[in-house]
Design a protein around this motif. Structure first.
Motif, PDB file in Angstrom:
ATOM      1  N   THR A  49     -18.024 -16.849  10.048  1.00  0.00           N
ATOM      2  CA  THR A  49     -16.775 -17.246   8.487  1.00  0.00           C
ATOM      3  C   THR A  49     -17.432 -18.592   8.588  1.00  0.00           C
ATOM      4  O   THR A  49     -17.593 -19.238   9.438  1.00  0.00           O
ATOM      5  CB  THR A  49     -15.747 -17.185   8.521  1.00  0.00           C
ATOM      6  N   TYR A  53     -14.771 -18.365   4.753  1.00  0.00           N
ATOM      7  CA  TYR A  53     -15.990 -16.686   4.171  1.00  0.00           C
ATOM      8  C   TYR A  53     -17.493 -16.645   4.458  1.00  0.00           C
ATOM      9  O   TYR A  53     -17.498 -17.089   6.102  1.00  0.00           O
ATOM     10  CB  TYR A  53     -16.521 -16.870   2.336  1.00  0.00           C
ATOM     11  N   ASN A 108      -9.345 -10.218  -0.475  1.00  0.00           N
ATOM     12  CA  ASN A 108     -10.184 -10.044   0.793  1.00  0.00           C
ATOM     13  C   ASN A 108      -9.739  -8.838   1.447  1.00  0.00           C
ATOM     14  O   ASN A 108     -10.131  -8.054   2.896  1.00  0.00           O
ATOM     15  CB  ASN A 108     -10.283 -11.238   1.262  1.00  0.00           C
ATOM     16  N   TRP A 113     -16.089  -6.209   3.411  1.00  0.00           N
ATOM     17  CA  TRP A 113     -16.303  -8.172   3.366  1.00  0.00           C
ATOM     18  C   TRP A 113     -17.099  -7.128   5.677  1.00  0.00           C
ATOM     19  O   TRP A 113     -17.952  -8.480   5.415  1.00  0.00           O
ATOM     20  CB  TRP A 113     -15.069  -8.171   3.773  1.00  0.00           C
ATOM     21  N   LEU A 117     -20.035 -10.049   6.336  1.00  0.00           N
ATOM     22  CA  LEU A 117     -19.364 -10.551   7.682  1.00  0.00           C
ATOM     23  C   LEU A 117     -20.959 -10.369   8.852  1.00  0.00           C
ATOM     24  O   LEU A 117     -20.996 -11.306   9.565  1.00  0.00           O
ATOM     25  CB  LEU A 117     -18.311 -10.631   8.439  1.00  0.00           C
ATOM     26  N   ASN A 287     -11.368  -5.445   6.579  1.00  0.00           N
ATOM     27  CA  ASN A 287     -11.327  -6.570   5.258  1.00  0.00           C
ATOM     28  C   ASN A 287     -11.924  -7.107   6.403  1.00  0.00           C
ATOM     29  O   ASN A 287     -12.342  -7.106   7.207  1.00  0.00           O
ATOM     30  CB  ASN A 287     -10.014  -5.739   5.017  1.00  0.00           C
ATOM     31  N   MET A 288     -11.826  -8.737   5.476  1.00  0.00           N
ATOM     32  CA  MET A 288     -11.954  -9.808   5.567  1.00  0.00           C
ATOM     33  C   MET A 288     -11.638  -9.744   6.817  1.00  0.00           C
ATOM     34  O   MET A 288     -12.034 -10.101   8.249  1.00  0.00           O
ATOM     35  CB  MET A 288     -12.231 -10.708   4.559  1.00  0.00           C
ATOM     36  N   ARG A 292     -13.979  -9.760  11.026  1.00  0.00           N
ATOM     37  CA  ARG A 292     -13.521 -11.018  11.408  1.00  0.00           C
ATOM     38  C   ARG A 292     -13.466 -10.875  13.189  1.00  0.00           C
ATOM     39  O   ARG A 292     -13.858 -11.542  14.146  1.00  0.00           O
ATOM     40  CB  ARG A 292     -13.124 -12.571  10.638  1.00  0.00           C
TER      41      ARG A 292
END
Length: 386
Positions: A49, A53, A108, A113, A117, A287-288, A292
């Motif tokens: 990220t 983001y 997010n 997502w 990523l 999701n974000m 991550r």
């Protein structure tokens, strides 16, 4: 939650393992703790990220008009330029977010997502670079935004970016239907890549159909009377079916490009693809934040023949652990004749079971103390209760 790093990389000179000298052993307990904390902050880790983001998200095109090659009735996208490929993801997220309310209250929470990523991680870890070194494509000293058609990782990602993007356009989620959208061919290896919806549908009809189904489902469930849980299941099942189809096609289409990599990198690549069997069956909600967390332990550079996972000195303990888990799951499954994947799939038979499966994935990847030897007995018990 994480173990201490195995070693650190210094800006100049070779990597040195962390060894406590006689003097440092006489440090106070506070000093030792501080030293370990410092090591933890400088250890290598995958960068996925930037400002919260995906890498360079804010610089990527946000609408069709933002792409460089735009005429009155035609948009040409160059997916061999990082920002333009990332832009395709940005459009997909922008034009589907309004239908993703069932996935969660946050901005997010879309399961899409995970895809941008991944692309950012591949850029930062050097996996979009020309692995043959015949060009400077992707290199910091050359064209850092260039995505090499010779990269196996870039090839696989093509089927997870261009293919869904063209399907989203075809279903009417992107564009007004009057603008012709064409994807630029690479300078070499043109025969391996399709460039528009008709071309891709002719080459990969089942693959394109699955992505169309996903985007149609996203829009349809937002208008249905189903519960949020039922809507989520429909979205996740069709999304993972499409992603699995992309990976299966990419495994065939991109296989020759693996020959340009080291044995450790090829082994990791194969196990990385195999991991999708587990995350898809568990309806991993990519999701974000969840994506991550799961990507941060991925290796922050391309592996070389000198590396011996999971004991790579200049990778963190988290990265070495992730390499171990990916390899263990793939090798055990092969040794047992696909039994591990089959048992996992059988175990993911309900919402409660899939939730437990997602927790198992969390433990496997993020908890070095989790006893992998007990996984088979856990899955056997879950499958029996289905």
């Amino acid at each position: 939650m994480f173990a201490e790093p195995l070693a650190t990389k210094t800006p100049a000179g070779p990597v040195q393992p962390f060894v406590l000298s006689p003097f440092s052993m006489r440090l106070s307990w506070t000093g030792v703790v501080a030293a370990l904390a410092l090591l933890a902050t400088v250890a290598q880790a995958a960068v996925v990220t930037e400002n919260g983001y995906p890498i360079m998200w804010e610089k990527a095109p946000a609408e069709l008009k933002d792409f460089p090659a735009v005429d009155a009735d035609e948009v040409t996208i160059n997916p061999w330029e990082y920002l333009q490929r990332m832009g395709m993801y940005r459009l997909m997220l922008n034009h589907t977010n309004q239908y993703m309310g069932c996935m969660g209250p946050g901005p997010n929470d879309s399961p899409l997502w995970g895809l941008p990523l991944q692309l950012g991680w591949k850029l930062k870890s050097g996996r979009l670079v020309d692995p043959t070194a015949a060009s400077t494509c992707g290199q910091e000293s050359g064209d850092p935004m260039c995505i090499s058609p010779k990269s196996w990782w870039a090839c696989v990602n093509y089927y997870l970016s261009v293919i869904p993007f063209l399907a989203a356009v075809q279903t009417g989620l992107i564009g007004d239907g009057d603008i012709k959208i064409t994807v630029q061919s690479p300078p070499e290896g043109t025969e391996d890549y399709c460039t528009n919806f008709m071309d891709c549908s002719a080459k990969y009809p089942d693959l394109m159909s699955k992505w169309e189904t996903f985007f149609k489902t996203v829009k349809a469930v937002s208008e249905s009377e189903a519960t949020d849980m039922e809507k989520r299941n429909q979205i996740m099942s069709t999304m993972w079916a499409a992603q699995q189809a992309s990976l299966q096609q990419a495994t065939t289409s991109c296989s020759e490009r693996q020959k340009s990599y080291s044995k450790p990198e090829i082994s990791f690549a194969v196990s990385w693809v195999s991991s999708a069997d587990y995350v898809s069956a568990a309806y991993f909600q990519s999701n974000m934040e969840k994506s991550r967390r799961f990507m941060t332990p991925l290796p922050s550079r391309v592996l070389t023949d000198a590396d011996s996972p999971p004991n790579v000195p200049d990778l963190s303990a988290e990265e070495n652990h992730a390499l171990y888990i990916f390899s263990w799951m793939n090798n055990v499954n092969k040794l047992l004749g696909n039994t591990l994947v089959n048992l996992w799939n059988k175990s993911m038979c309900s919402d409660a079971a899939r939730e437990k499966g997602r927790q198992l994935l969390d433990d496997l990847i993020l908890n070095p103390k989790f006893a992998v030897s007990g996984l088979l007995s856990i899955l056997t018990g879950m499958a029996t209760s289905c």
